[in-house]
Design a protein around this motif. Structure first.
Motif, PDB file in Angstrom:
ATOM      1  N   HIS A  23      49.247 -27.400  -4.253  1.00 56.36           N
ATOM      2  CA  HIS A  23      49.930 -26.534  -3.294  1.00 56.36           C
ATOM      3  C   HIS A  23      49.699 -25.036  -3.483  1.00 56.36           C
ATOM      4  O   HIS A  23      49.707 -24.292  -2.488  1.00 56.36           O
ATOM      5  CB  HIS A  23      51.431 -26.816  -3.323  1.00 56.36           C
ATOM      6  N   LEU A  24      49.549 -24.570  -4.712  1.00 58.96           N
ATOM      7  CA  LEU A  24      49.547 -23.126  -4.949  1.00 58.96           C
ATOM      8  C   LEU A  24      48.224 -22.574  -5.476  1.00 58.96           C
ATOM      9  O   LEU A  24      47.857 -21.449  -5.136  1.00 58.96           O
ATOM     10  CB  LEU A  24      50.673 -22.750  -5.926  1.00 58.96           C
ATOM     11  N   ASP A  25      47.536 -23.308  -6.317  1.00 58.34           N
ATOM     12  CA  ASP A  25      46.341 -22.771  -6.960  1.00 58.34           C
ATOM     13  C   ASP A  25      45.236 -22.492  -5.947  1.00 58.34           C
ATOM     14  O   ASP A  25      44.923 -23.332  -5.103  1.00 58.34           O
ATOM     15  CB  ASP A  25      45.827 -23.751  -8.025  1.00 58.34           C
TER      16      ASP A  25
ATOM     17  N   ALA B 153      46.339 -17.232  -7.172  1.00 62.05           N
ATOM     18  CA  ALA B 153      46.678 -17.264  -5.752  1.00 62.05           C
ATOM     19  C   ALA B 153      46.819 -15.846  -5.230  1.00 62.05           C
ATOM     20  O   ALA B 153      47.111 -14.910  -5.976  1.00 62.05           O
ATOM     21  CB  ALA B 153      47.980 -18.029  -5.518  1.00 62.05           C
ATOM     22  N   ALA B 154      46.624 -15.730  -3.937  1.00 59.26           N
ATOM     23  CA  ALA B 154      46.857 -14.467  -3.235  1.00 59.26           C
ATOM     24  C   ALA B 154      48.202 -14.558  -2.521  1.00 59.26           C
ATOM     25  O   ALA B 154      48.695 -15.654  -2.243  1.00 59.26           O
ATOM     26  CB  ALA B 154      45.743 -14.221  -2.216  1.00 59.26           C
TER      27      ALA B 154
ATOM     28  N   ALA C  27      52.306  -5.080   0.918  1.00 52.54           N
ATOM     29  CA  ALA C  27      52.130  -5.615   2.266  1.00 52.54           C
ATOM     30  C   ALA C  27      50.685  -6.062   2.491  1.00 52.54           C
ATOM     31  O   ALA C  27      50.408  -6.841   3.400  1.00 52.54           O
ATOM     32  CB  ALA C  27      52.525  -4.568   3.307  1.00 52.54           C
ATOM     33  N   ASN C  28      49.786  -5.578   1.649  1.00 55.65           N
ATOM     34  CA  ASN C  28      48.381  -5.975   1.737  1.00 55.65           C
ATOM     35  C   ASN C  28      48.169  -7.293   1.012  1.00 55.65           C
ATOM     36  O   ASN C  28      48.809  -7.573   0.001  1.00 55.65           O
ATOM     37  CB  ASN C  28      47.487  -4.907   1.096  1.00 55.65           C
ATOM     38  N   LEU C  29      47.224  -8.072   1.502  1.00 56.44           N
ATOM     39  CA  LEU C  29      46.850  -9.300   0.826  1.00 56.44           C
ATOM     40  C   LEU C  29      46.213  -8.942  -0.512  1.00 56.44           C
ATOM     41  O   LEU C  29      45.317  -8.106  -0.576  1.00 56.44           O
ATOM     42  CB  LEU C  29      45.869 -10.089   1.704  1.00 56.44           C
ATOM     43  N   HIS C  30      46.722  -9.537  -1.585  1.00 56.38           N
ATOM     44  CA  HIS C  30      46.205  -9.266  -2.922  1.00 56.38           C
ATOM     45  C   HIS C  30      46.424 -10.504  -3.788  1.00 56.38           C
ATOM     46  O   HIS C  30      47.207 -11.377  -3.452  1.00 56.38           O
ATOM     47  CB  HIS C  30      46.885  -8.041  -3.543  1.00 56.38           C
ATOM     48  N   GLY C  31      45.721 -10.578  -4.900  1.00 59.54           N
ATOM     49  CA  GLY C  31      45.788 -11.767  -5.726  1.00 59.54           C
ATOM     50  C   GLY C  31      46.300 -11.502  -7.120  1.00 59.54           C
ATOM     51  O   GLY C  31      46.304 -10.364  -7.598  1.00 59.54           O
ATOM     52  N   HIS C  32      46.724 -12.584  -7.765  1.00 59.29           N
ATOM     53  CA  HIS C  32      47.232 -12.535  -9.130  1.00 59.29           C
ATOM     54  C   HIS C  32      46.836 -13.805  -9.861  1.00 59.29           C
ATOM     55  O   HIS C  32      46.580 -14.843  -9.246  1.00 59.29           O
ATOM     56  CB  HIS C  32      48.775 -12.507  -9.158  1.00 59.29           C
ATOM     57  N   THR C  33      46.884 -13.727 -11.174  1.00 56.91           N
ATOM     58  CA  THR C  33      46.993 -14.909 -12.004  1.00 56.91           C
ATOM     59  C   THR C  33      48.481 -15.071 -12.257  1.00 56.91           C
ATOM     60  O   THR C  33      49.118 -14.192 -12.839  1.00 56.91           O
ATOM     61  CB  THR C  33      46.234 -14.737 -13.334  1.00 56.91           C
TER      62      THR C  33
END
Length: 157
Positions: free
Chosen positions: A65-67, A12-13, A24-30
């Motif tokens: 909801h999250l993935d 998700a980002a 503050a920037n949009l970024h993603g993670h596992t």
């Protein structure tokens, strides 16, 4: 006390505009989630809870909801733009108002909140408890939610 830990990962980002800086920037993670449950005794089957039922509930909620969603604060102006584009979002501070931003800590608390219901649905017993939820977004960043002592005391009564 007996404990068991179940794990799951999702992608998700998010962004944390209230913190400033690069987050503050949009970024993603596992996002890696582990949920520890406990009980004072084992069932006649020798388990705390049947794992597959709990994992089914956990995975279904997280996947729905999250993935592959964008996790945002309920007041984040980016939410309206993404909604207009039919992008999948989850708004922190909407259905679980205690935490208005998608921090790792808030995500652990959100998952703990729902894990209590998953455990009740998966286990036909009242003494099994969610004891801990850990959420990590990198190899060096993990946040945990722990059951309060007053909650944990119920397990031995």
């Amino acid at each position: 006390m007996f404990t068991a830990t179940l794990a799951y990962a999702f992608h998700a980002a998010h962004r944390l505009p209230h913190l400033g800086g690069k987050d503050a920037n949009l970024h993603g993670h596992t996002w890696n989630v582990t949920i520890t449950i406990g009980a004072a005794y084992l069932t006649p089957d020798g388990t705390i809870v049947e794992f597959s039922r709990f994992k089914q509930l956990m995975r279904a909620w997280i996947d729905t909801h999250l993935d592959h969603a964008t996790l945002l604060g309920v007041d984040d102006p980016l939410a309206a733009a993404l909604h207009t584009e039919n992008c999948r979002t989850y708004l922190f501070g909407s259905d679980y108002p205690d935490h208005p931003y998608p921090t790792v800590e808030a995500t652990a608390a959100l998952i703990a909140h729902h894990a209590h219901a998953w455990l009740r649905q998966a286990a036909d017993r009242v003494d099994a408890l969610v004891l801990r939820v850990d959420v990590s977004t990198t190899a060096t960043n993990t946040a945990s939610w722990h059951a309060p002592a007053s909650y944990r005391l119920g397990i031995t009564q």
